[in-house]
Design an enzyme around this catalytic site. Structure first.
Site, mmCIF file in Angstrom:
data_model
loop_
_atom_site.group_PDB
_atom_site.id
_atom_site.type_symbol
_atom_site.label_atom_id
_atom_site.label_comp_id
_atom_site.label_asym_id
_atom_site.label_seq_id
_atom_site.Cartn_x
_atom_site.Cartn_y
_atom_site.Cartn_z
ATOM 1 N N LEU A 85 0.849 -1.189 0.000
ATOM 2 C CA LEU A 85 0.000 0.000 0.000
ATOM 3 C C LEU A 85 0.883 1.237 0.000
ATOM 4 O O LEU A 85 1.833 1.314 0.787
ATOM 5 C CB LEU A 85 -0.906 0.043 1.244
ATOM 6 C CG LEU A 85 -2.039 -0.979 1.358
ATOM 7 C CD1 LEU A 85 -2.722 -0.853 2.711
ATOM 8 C CD2 LEU A 85 -3.062 -0.776 0.245
ATOM 9 N N HIS A 86 0.574 2.190 -0.879
ATOM 10 C CA HIS A 86 1.348 3.426 -0.852
ATOM 11 C C HIS A 86 0.575 4.634 -1.358
ATOM 12 O O HIS A 86 1.005 5.766 -1.163
ATOM 13 C CB HIS A 86 2.620 3.280 -1.708
ATOM 14 C CG HIS A 86 2.350 3.243 -3.183
ATOM 15 N ND1 HIS A 86 1.910 2.101 -3.823
ATOM 16 C CD2 HIS A 86 2.425 4.204 -4.136
ATOM 17 C CE1 HIS A 86 1.750 2.360 -5.110
ATOM 18 N NE2 HIS A 86 2.044 3.623 -5.332
#
Length: 371
Positions: free
Chosen positions: A209-210
């Site tokens: 996740l980013h």
């Protein structure tokens, strides 16, 4: 033929590696194509880009513009100023850009202002979401590109709707998949253990996740993580943490014995992790392409995708950020009830050869007509 190849961020290296190798194959008998590889330095963290050249078997860049850091505008400006100097000192016939990062857009604009033709690899993909910087990069780049090399029929249709002539659109496949297939037998076990126990094949989930929409709002980030932990049953979750996300995690108290945070992995290590996963949870577009080819269940925590073929043909599904949807989809994976999926057309490991053959046909003919 003289080409400047631009790479700025981690996904770019995977996409240019097979093109460089295809050029080297063409040049074996006679040097037909000369090229300079330019690293803009957009990813300046060595864990994100430093070992890619050695791992993927491509030469060190001819120049590193070292334009990392700063705001979107500052980084765009730095890349453009430094790339203009590079082009004025080493003027090519073509500037070849890949993907949809800031470097892609900045270098395309710079080249066109110097009347140098732009070739865009992975042209035409669209999410329809203008809140994503990548979508703006795609739209601007494709508005000034001379030749468009595409990964899917969806991309072809997007370009045709925008008025791009058919003879400038070249459906060649996906160079990201070229790199995956070329390195499939070289994937490297990162030897990760969770609570002292080594990971078992199909016995864990991989999480990345980013995107700001997922990680910038603390409450939403916590709700997403709670849903992931709830939906994955007893399976460990390995989370290679993007440097940006790592800073945010420092302020949150997200802890669970099944949750294993690790530093960013090399290309060969990360894809070993993906290949042996029970399933992958991500907000990255490129990873959905790799899971599709490897046949690994993939859940994308976004409301849209610029790669719809990974859903209509492949193993990917969109869950958005709704915790209930996330839980429900993950429970399907845990139960072994996920769709099978297949591989999209021309994702066969030969896209780079088609690209180089097309470039020779287009630009050698163009030179012949001039002389």
């Amino acid at each position: 033929m003289n080409i400047t190849i631009v790479a700025g961020a981690r996904p770019n290296f995977m996409k240019v590696a097979p093109i460089i190798k295809a050029i080297e194959r063409v040049n074996k008998s006679e040097k037909i194509i000369s090229f300079r590889l330019i690293h803009t330095g957009q990813h300046y963290d060595s864990k994100m880009s430093g070992n890619f050249f050695e791992e993927l078997g491509i030469p060190e860049p001819n120049a590193n513009l070292e334009a990392g850091g700063g705001t979107q505008a500052e980084q765009t400006a730095a890349i453009m100023v430094r790339f203009e100097k590079e082009l004025m000192e080493n003027r090519p016939q073509i500037v070849l850009v890949v993907g949809d990062v800031t470097s892609t857009m900045a270098c395309s604009i710079t080249a066109k202002k110097l009347n140098i033709e732009v070739v865009h690899i992975e042209a035409g993909i669209r999410s329809g979401d203008l809140s994503m910087p990548e979508e703006i990069n795609r739209m601007v780049t494709d508005s000034i590109t001379d030749h468009f090399f595409t990964t899917s029929e969806h991309a072809n249709e997007n370009l045709l709707k925008n008025g791009v002539p058919q003879n400038r659109i070249h459906f060649v496949g996906n160079t990201m998949i070229d790199t995956l297939m070329a390195n499939y037998d070289r994937l490297k076990n990162p030897n990760i253990s969770v609570n002292g126990k080594a990971l078992e094949a199909k016995g864990y989930f991989t999480l990345t996740l980013h995107r700001p929409s997922n990680v910038d709002q603390e409450n939403q980030f916590i709700e997403i993580m709670d849903a992931i932990l709830d939906g994955t049953g007893d399976y460990p979750i390995v989370f290679p943490v993007h440097p940006r996300t790592a800073k945010l995690l420092e302020n949150l108290n997200i802890k669970d014995p099944r949750l294993c945070f690790v530093e960013p992995l090399s290309y060969l290590e990360f894809n070993f992790l993906v290949k042996n996963s029970k399933g992958v949870i991500t907000d990255s577009g490129g990873i959905t392409e790799e899971t599709t080819v490897m046949g690994i269940p993939c859940l994308t925590l976004r409301n849209n995708t610029e790669r719809p073929e990974t859903i209509t043909v492949g193993t990917n599904e969109l869950a958005g950020t709704d915790p209930d949807k996330i839980r429900a989809y993950l429970r399907q994976i845990v139960k072994g009830e996920w769709k099978e999926g297949s591989i999209p057309p021309l994702w066969d490991g030969k896209a780079a050869d088609r690209i180089v053959a097309s470039l020779l046909r287009i630009y050698v003919e163009k030179l012949s007509s001039v002389y």
